[in-house]
Design a protein around this motif. Sequence first.
Motif, PDB file in Angstrom:
ATOM      1  N   LEU A   1       8.862   5.562   0.367  1.00  0.00           N
ATOM      2  CA  LEU A   1       7.438   5.788   0.619  1.00  0.00           C
ATOM      3  C   LEU A   1       6.826   6.380  -0.636  1.00  0.00           C
ATOM      4  CD1 LEU A   1       7.512   7.424   4.178  1.00  0.00           C
ATOM      5  CD2 LEU A   1       6.969   5.051   3.600  1.00  0.00           C
TER       6      LEU A   1
ATOM      7  N   CYS B   1       4.123  13.560   0.599  1.00  0.00           N
ATOM      8  CA  CYS B   1       4.349  12.226   1.138  1.00  0.00           C
ATOM      9  C   CYS B   1       2.996  11.594   1.444  1.00  0.00           C
ATOM     10  CB  CYS B   1       5.205  12.316   2.406  1.00  0.00           C
ATOM     11  SG  CYS B   1       5.370  10.728   3.273  1.00  0.00           S
ATOM     12  N   VAL B   2       2.877  10.319   1.211  1.00  0.00           N
ATOM     13  CA  VAL B   2       1.624   9.605   1.444  1.00  0.00           C
ATOM     14  C   VAL B   2       1.170   9.707   2.901  1.00  0.00           C
ATOM     15  CG1 VAL B   2       2.681   7.341   1.899  1.00  0.00           C
ATOM     16  CG2 VAL B   2       0.404   7.461   0.852  1.00  0.00           C
ATOM     17  N   PHE B   3       2.092  10.001   3.817  1.00  0.00           N
ATOM     18  CA  PHE B   3       1.742  10.119   5.231  1.00  0.00           C
ATOM     19  C   PHE B   3       1.611  11.562   5.710  1.00  0.00           C
ATOM     20  CE2 PHE B   3       3.573   5.789   5.192  1.00  0.00           C
ATOM     21  CZ  PHE B   3       2.421   5.119   5.571  1.00  0.00           C
TER      22      PHE B   3
ATOM     23  N   LYS C   1       1.711  11.275  -3.177  1.00  0.00           N
ATOM     24  CA  LYS C   1       0.375  11.451  -3.738  1.00  0.00           C
ATOM     25  C   LYS C   1       0.237  12.894  -4.199  1.00  0.00           C
ATOM     26  CE  LYS C   1      -1.465  12.408   0.849  1.00  0.00           C
ATOM     27  NZ  LYS C   1      -2.346  12.020   1.931  1.00  0.00           N
TER      28      LYS C   1
ATOM     29  N   GLN D   1       0.801  -1.230   0.000  1.00  0.00           N
ATOM     30  CA  GLN D   1       0.000   0.000   0.000  1.00  0.00           C
ATOM     31  C   GLN D   1       0.834   1.280   0.000  1.00  0.00           C
ATOM     32  OE1 GLN D   1      -3.171  -0.258   2.834  1.00  0.00           O
ATOM     33  NE2 GLN D   1      -3.768   1.875   2.592  1.00  0.00           N
ATOM     34  N   TYR D   2       2.030   1.259   0.616  1.00  0.00           N
ATOM     35  CA  TYR D   2       2.751   2.510   0.846  1.00  0.00           C
ATOM     36  C   TYR D   2       4.193   2.571   0.317  1.00  0.00           C
ATOM     37  CZ  TYR D   2      -1.063   3.447   4.093  1.00  0.00           C
ATOM     38  OH  TYR D   2      -2.298   3.652   4.654  1.00  0.00           O
TER      39      TYR D   2
END
Length: 131
Positions: A68, A82-84, A71, A57-58
């Motif tokens: 990572l 960053c996705v987070f 998006k 997923q990440y």
Amino acid sequence: MALLRQDGFNYEFNSSACEACGGKCCCGESGYIFVSIEEMKAQAKFLGMDFDKFCLQYIKKVGYKFSLLEKAASKKDLGLVCVFFDEKTKRCLIYEVRPKQCISFPFWDSFKQDTSYLEKTCAGFINMRKK
């Protein structure tokens, strides 16, 4: 004010400026957010996820390394994030287990000679040559 210094760098970093910054180091042009397998395991555990599911997923593989994912930001002028990175709170969702690359910012070798990016974007950057 907590000023951080590191040998070989001609600047200081005021880490207390991060609170008001809005996560500019988490946004911008496409790049890599490298993570080790140990970091990925810690992040999966932190999120309460199975390691394999976390990776699917990440994580993306970059040669022999892992990064990572990024998006598209909701605001186009931010580019990628960053996705987070939570754009609403302007905070990292895995801050407690963020990658070493994030922990060491802005003391990256790529900034030893050219600090123009930091001068433009990092609220905590203090050029010691201009003091």
